[in-house]
Design an enzyme around this catalytic site. Structure first.
Site, PDB file in Angstrom:
ATOM      1  N   ASP A  90       0.872  -1.164   0.000  1.00 37.58           N
ATOM      2  CA  ASP A  90       0.000   0.000   0.000  1.00 37.58           C
ATOM      3  C   ASP A  90       0.918   1.225   0.000  1.00 37.58           C
ATOM      4  O   ASP A  90       2.093   1.141   0.371  1.00 37.58           O
ATOM      5  CB  ASP A  90      -0.952  -0.001   1.202  1.00 37.58           C
ATOM      6  CG  ASP A  90      -2.137   0.943   0.964  1.00 37.58           C
ATOM      7  OD1 ASP A  90      -2.063   1.780   0.038  1.00 37.58           O
ATOM      8  OD2 ASP A  90      -3.134   0.858   1.711  1.00 37.58           O
TER       9      ASP A  90
HETATM   10  C1  BGC Z   1      -4.965   3.393   0.070  1.00 41.29           C
HETATM   11  C2  BGC Z   1      -5.062   2.412  -1.091  1.00 41.29           C
HETATM   12  C3  BGC Z   1      -4.830   3.134  -2.383  1.00 41.29           C
HETATM   13  C4  BGC Z   1      -3.484   3.826  -2.322  1.00 41.29           C
HETATM   14  C5  BGC Z   1      -3.150   4.613  -3.574  1.00 41.29           C
HETATM   15  C6  BGC Z   1      -3.699   4.210   0.027  1.00 41.29           C
HETATM   16  O1  BGC Z   1      -3.736   5.228   0.970  1.00 41.29           O
HETATM   17  O2  BGC Z   1      -5.024   2.671   1.286  1.00 41.29           O
HETATM   18  O3  BGC Z   1      -6.319   1.803  -1.097  1.00 41.29           O
HETATM   19  O4  BGC Z   1      -4.905   2.238  -3.444  1.00 41.29           O
HETATM   20  O5  BGC Z   1      -3.477   4.756  -1.246  1.00 41.29           O
HETATM   21  O6  BGC Z   1      -3.968   5.734  -3.674  1.00 41.29           O
END
Ligand code: BGC
Length: 743
Positions: free
Chosen positions: A227
């Site tokens: 993530d």
């Molecule tokens: C979120 C993800 C997301 C990623 C990219 C993170 O903060 O938890 O779900 O895909 O950011 O935006």
């Protein structure tokens, strides 16, 4: 190095560099490995052309906003979800996106969870089926999925540090089950590891999950992506099984990887593995790009978004057959959300829609010549607004109309990624408005918009008809009009229980935890598993949803085979309108040797649209794997043999037909050790035979059991074998027994 052709020519620095992004959304192009572009996801393509962020702040290019997972799941329909996945893939392709960051398949453990709107359900089977359909649809277009957030990421509070402290059975049976099904059946190109820790170990550094379980047990052959910002220690993460750290660009962690290899604390083979997996992803992407066909999908996808959204609407209540609205009756449409719809959640999934249906306009378009008035009724984010005056105006409008249609819900500011809610309440001014409107206009329909579950007792107590859309995406306005006027007969079902009150919820005392630990104290008893096992009142049960017609269930037959249980049941439309029924199959094993919820969802099917009087025979397989529980004593899945109770019905509390079917169990042999109890040893045929000798000595020291007037065996069954020596058993005989029965 055992690598893809071409990779062997890369220097160690280049291989290390492949394991982190080039910038916010792309990976590096190095040697034969091309750059990959990713973006959120999941209910629309958030392709940023200018500034980049992962919080939904900067603008993105227009893309169709399909119903977020909270709405989509209410369709319970894998084919519909597959079509949405495919449409998302076409748009991603057209916008130059190779991997769309979704689906989000975490379990809705607590209704306060801030990202519940991005997740499907409180149930792992439903989550797994829908997630697999989404991935299959998306990847059929040559765009990769990123199954997220792996794993046990069920709250936003302290989300980058908090440890989800969860026991092995719930971890396997509730939190990993959906992931496992999707990885095995839909083969996502990437899996995104989450921010949180699991039983103390950061997801990004969790070798057990990223390598042993994901690759070893489930056969995952894609790339594990972090993530955004989840990696604190990249060398440790690479060792654990992480392939790609996102975002990237600084080069700091690439240098750390090089230093760790030089210091001998990171195995170069792990760095090569990560580079290989990123290269495989790039190769899949290249093949996907070759299938690009850039056609303008705006109109088609808006139409699809409307069709899908209508299938996601749940008719919670419909007293006196108030819905569908009768043509010609005048309407007072009330509520800010009728003109400024709440249709998606906040944060990384926030999409810039290609267009936006306004519910009031769509209602007017279908109302024909009937008068449709509108009043704002309440203000959500305007502290200067006079709610008393708005209410008075709305009450007057309701009094002058035949039917009031009242749009209630949560504003975008009240729920989002990044924080959890503290309560489940609808704003007080909305409930006051509802009371006042119903008093003057008993024929009132409430239409709800919200990402997380809200307490509906006050609404159910006064509104005779309630439509619940969750969040419905950009065409939700048209979809709601279709359902209100009966163009579409609702078939949506709740994918999450609506409890009577927050204090009843399973994780109430264990949410959101403290000092960066959240204890999953409710164990297996998540969602309806909790309410049904405890026979608690709920406001609306899991799976609930009415129709403008009625269905009858009959002729249930159950057949067990090696594949599982085949369920056949007839479903007949007994009402006067066309409609579809969502058939839910639950199972239980009465007298099970392990703790189990009162019933668990094991099969789902949606009928075709049935004409009045028409019957469809549904046939579905409850897969043997889905009947298994996680046996902690041997660390594996076990199907317990016995007579399973199987119900088919319309919710977890509306079970229409049931039967019993014998299922053959897996062999389970618990190793007999010195710590095993007498009872456990007696249950093991080999040990029981060997025990005869041992018993001789023991009965002398225990005296005459029958004199105690109790079942002596029950009293002594819990004595571990290694304590028997204290009761006169010969230690040598015991050793002989263990030698004879040990594995
Ligand atoms: C979120 C993800 C997301 C990623 C990219 C993170 O903060 O938890 O779900 O895909 O950011 O935006």
């Amino acid at each position: 190095m055992t690598s893809k052709p071409g990779l062997a020519d890369l220097t160690p620095e280049q291989r290390a560099a492949l394991g982190s992004g080039a910038d916010f959304w792309t990976t590096k192009a190095i040697g034969p490995v091309a750059s990959v572009t990713m973006t959120d996801g999941p209910h629309g393509v958030r392709r940023q052309a200018g500034a980049t962020d992962h919080l939904g702040l900067a603008e993105s290019l227009p893309a169709t906003c399909f119903p977020p997972a909270v709405g989509l799941a209410q369709s319970w329909d894998t084919e519909l979800v597959r079509r949405v996945g495919a449409a998302l893939g076409r748009e991603a392709r057209a916008l130059g996106v190779d991997v769309l960051l979704g689906p989000g398949v975490n379990i809705k453990r607590d209704p306060r969870g801030g990202r519940n709107f991005e997740y499907y359900s409180e149930d792992p089977l439903l989550t797994g089926l829908l997630g697999a359909a989404w991935v299959t649809g998306l990847q059929s277009t040559g765009v990769g999925a990123s199954l997220k957030h792996f794993a046990a990421n069920n709250a936003e509070h302290d989300r980058m540090r908090s440890s989800s402290d969860v026991d092995p059975r719930p971890l396997r049976e509730i939190y990993l089950r959906g992931f496992a099904h999707i990885v095995r059946t839909a083969r996502p190109w990437t899996v995104m590891c989450s921010y949180n820790r699991i039983n103390g170990v950061p997801a990004a550094q969790n070798r057990r999950l990223l390598t042993d379980v994901l690759r070893g047990e489930w056969g995952f052959d894609g790339a594990v992506v972090s993530d955004w910002g989840a990696v604190a220690d990249r060398p440790a993460a690479v060792t654990a099984g992480l392939d790609l750290e996102m975002p990237g660009g600084s080069g700091v962690s690439d240098a750390q990887v090089m230093a760790a290899m030089a210091a001998g604390t990171l195995d170069p083979a792990d760095v090569d593995r990560a580079a290989r997996n990123v290269a495989t992803l790039a190769a899949r992407v290249a093949a996907g790009r070759a299938r690009a066909h850039n056609v303008d999908t705006t109109d088609d996808h808006h139409r699809l978004a409307r069709e899908v959204a209508a299938r996601c609407v749940v008719l919670l209540r419909n007293d006196r057959g108030l819905l569908p609205l009768t043509p010609g009756r005048s309407l007072a449409v009330i509520g800010e959300f009728a003109t400024q719809p709440r249709y998606q959640g906040g944060g990384s999934s926030h999409v810039n829609p290609t267009r936006l249906d306004v519910p009031l306009d769509e209602i007017r378009a279908l109302a024909g010549s009937a008068t449709v008035s509108y009043c704002r009724g309440f203000a959500t984010d305007d502290t200067d607004a006079d709610n008393d005056a708005l209410r008075a105006e709305a009450v007057a409008a309701a009094a002058n109309a035949d039917v009031a249609v009242l749009f209630l819900g949560l504003a975008a500011t009240q729920e989002s990624e990044g924080f959890d809610r503290e309560h489940l309440e609808l704003p007080a001014e909305q409930l006051d408005l509802l009371d006042a409107v119903v008093r003057v206009r008993p024929d009132t329909v409430v239409v709800l918009a919200h990402g997380g579950v809200v307490r509906l007792g006050p609404v159910a107590a006064s509104a005779p008809a309630i439509l619940d859309g969750g969040l419905l995406g950009q065409a939700g306005g048209g979809a709601l009009a279709d359902v209100l006027f009966g163009v579409v007969n609702p078939s949506g079902r709740l994918a999450e229980t609506v409890p009577v009150r927050l204090q009843d919820t399973p994780a109430y005392l264990n949410f959101p935890g403290e000092n960066s630990h959240v204890r999953y104290g409710e164990g297996l008893y998540v969602g309806y598993r909790w309410y049904d096992s405890r026979e608690m009142d709920v406001c609306y049960p899991f799976g609930h949803g009415l129709s403008y017609t009625t269905f009858d269930y009959s002729d249930l037959t159950l057949t067990a085979s090696e594949a599982g249980i085949t369920v056949r049941v007839g479903v007949t439309n007994t009402g006067s309108r066309r409609g579809r029924e969502v058939v839910q199959v639950y199972t239980a094993l009465p007298g099970s040797s392990v703790t189990r919820p009162a019933r668990e969802l094991k099969g789902v099917a949606v009928t075709a649209e049935l004409e009045p009087g028409a019957r469809e025979e549904i046939s579905m397989l409850l897969r043997r794997d889905d009947l298994a529980y996680w046996e902690t004593r041997v660390d594996r899945w076990i199907v317990e043999g016995g007579a399973y109770r199987v119900w088919a019905g319309a919710s977890s509390r509306d079970l229409r037909v049931s039967g019993l079917v014998d299922v053959a169990g897996d062999e389970l042999r618990i190793p007999i050790t010195a710590e095993s109890t007498l009872g456990e040893a007696l249950a093991d045929p080999r040990a029981a035979a060997a025990l005869a000798d041992v018993f001789g000595g023991m009965s002398e020291s225990m005296g005459d059991a029958s004199a105690l007037g109790v079942d002596m065996m029950r009293m002594i069954a819990s004595i571990p074998l290694n304590r028997l020596t204290g009761f006169g058993v010969d230690p040598q005989k015991l050793d002989a027994l263990l030698a004879a029965t040990g594995d």
